[in-house]
Design an enzyme around this catalytic site. Structure first.
Site, PDB file in Angstrom:
ATOM      1  N   TYR A 154       1.568   0.440   2.983  1.00 34.64           N
ATOM      2  CA  TYR A 154       2.484  -0.099   1.977  1.00 34.64           C
ATOM      3  C   TYR A 154       3.913  -0.156   2.527  1.00 34.64           C
ATOM      4  CZ  TYR A 154       3.771  -1.343  -2.796  1.00 34.64           C
ATOM      5  OH  TYR A 154       4.218  -2.001  -3.915  1.00 34.64           O
ATOM      6  N   LYS A 161      10.282  -0.244  -3.593  1.00 33.00           N
ATOM      7  CA  LYS A 161       9.913   0.116  -4.964  1.00 33.00           C
ATOM      8  C   LYS A 161      10.619   1.401  -5.404  1.00 33.00           C
ATOM      9  CE  LYS A 161       6.974  -3.193  -6.023  1.00 33.00           C
ATOM     10  NZ  LYS A 161       7.288  -4.187  -7.073  1.00 33.00           N
TER      11      LYS A 161
END
Length: 252
Positions: A154, A161
């Protein structure tokens, strides 16, 4: 019968196709009675939207990397559709190499781009929308558990995020006096176009499904229903928070 959003006007940013979480949110909002305005980045994506949205669906161009275009988009929305009751921000991007190489190999350019589109865009959008948001309005963005844990592959998106979630808290403080709430939905892994850009995404989806409390993956409809709740007056006591919609994956 009226829904919990009857009479409300809500902007949804980031619908890419019928599998996207933003589309699940859009459908839930409409089912609850809202008038929904969709934004699109460019003509290519507009043509994609026309393949499945209703002929009378309002569409407004808005590339979040262009501050002037963001300003124009919300000026147009405000003039054509009046005050807004809500906004859903479902926009994120990182280049392919930043999601396939080790995080330590992330270039300065890739890092900045991911932050700009995935996190700063919420700030830009909130600023442009603010003059048109009614007291009691709600802003929601989409995040993922990779903001808290080092989820394999990720990478830079997890860092973006994390910045997005911090932005939610500061925006909630800033916009609170105007009666505007700001929250994030931490959605479970769903097979979307965005997820397929992550290396070994099939393994990620399988692992995420196995980690749910009932062994069944969360759906875009379930995520959309929680988004509808956040847009409604039922959630007026919730702001600056991250709500998990991952069927318990974050418990492990």
């Amino acid at each position: 019968m009226d829904g919990i959003l009857t009479g409300k006007t809500i902007v949804v940013m980031g619908v890419a196709n019928q599998r996207s979480i933003a589309w699940g949110c859009t459908q839930a909002l409409i089912q609850q009675g809202a008038q929904v305005i969709l934004t699109y980045q460019n003509e290519r994506l507009k043509k994609s939207l026309w393949r499945f949205v209703d002929a009378d669906q309002p569409l407004i161009e808005c590339d979040v990397t262009d501050d002037q275009q963001v300003q124009r988009a919300f000026q147009t929305i405000g003039e054509q559709y009046g005050p807004l009751d809500g906004l859903i921000h479902a926009i994120a991007y990182a280049d392919k190499t930043a999601l396939t190489n080790a995080f330590v190999e992330t270039t300065r350019t890739s890092y900045a781009q991911a932050q700009d589109i995935s996190a700063y865009s919420l700030v830009a959008v909130a600023r442009a929308a603010k003059p048109f948001l009614r007291p009691g309005a709600s802003i929601a963005t989409l995040t993922y558990f990779g903001s808290e844990r080092a989820v394999p592959n990720y990478n830079v998106m997890g860092v973006a995020k994390a910045a997005l979630e911090a932005s939610v808290r500061y925006l909630a403080r800033d916009l609170g006096p105007a009666g505007v709430r700001v929250n994030a939905l931490s959605a479970g892994a769903v097979k979307t176009l965005a997820v397929t850009g992550i290396q070994a995404h099939r393994q990620l989806l399988k692992r995420s499904e196995a980690m749910t409390v009932d062994g069944v993956a969360v759906t875009t409809a379930e995520i959309g229903n929680v988004a509808a709740f956040l847009m409604s007056d039922l959630a007026r006591g919730v702001t600056g928070d991250v709500l998990y919609v991952d069927k318990g994956v974050h418990l492990s």
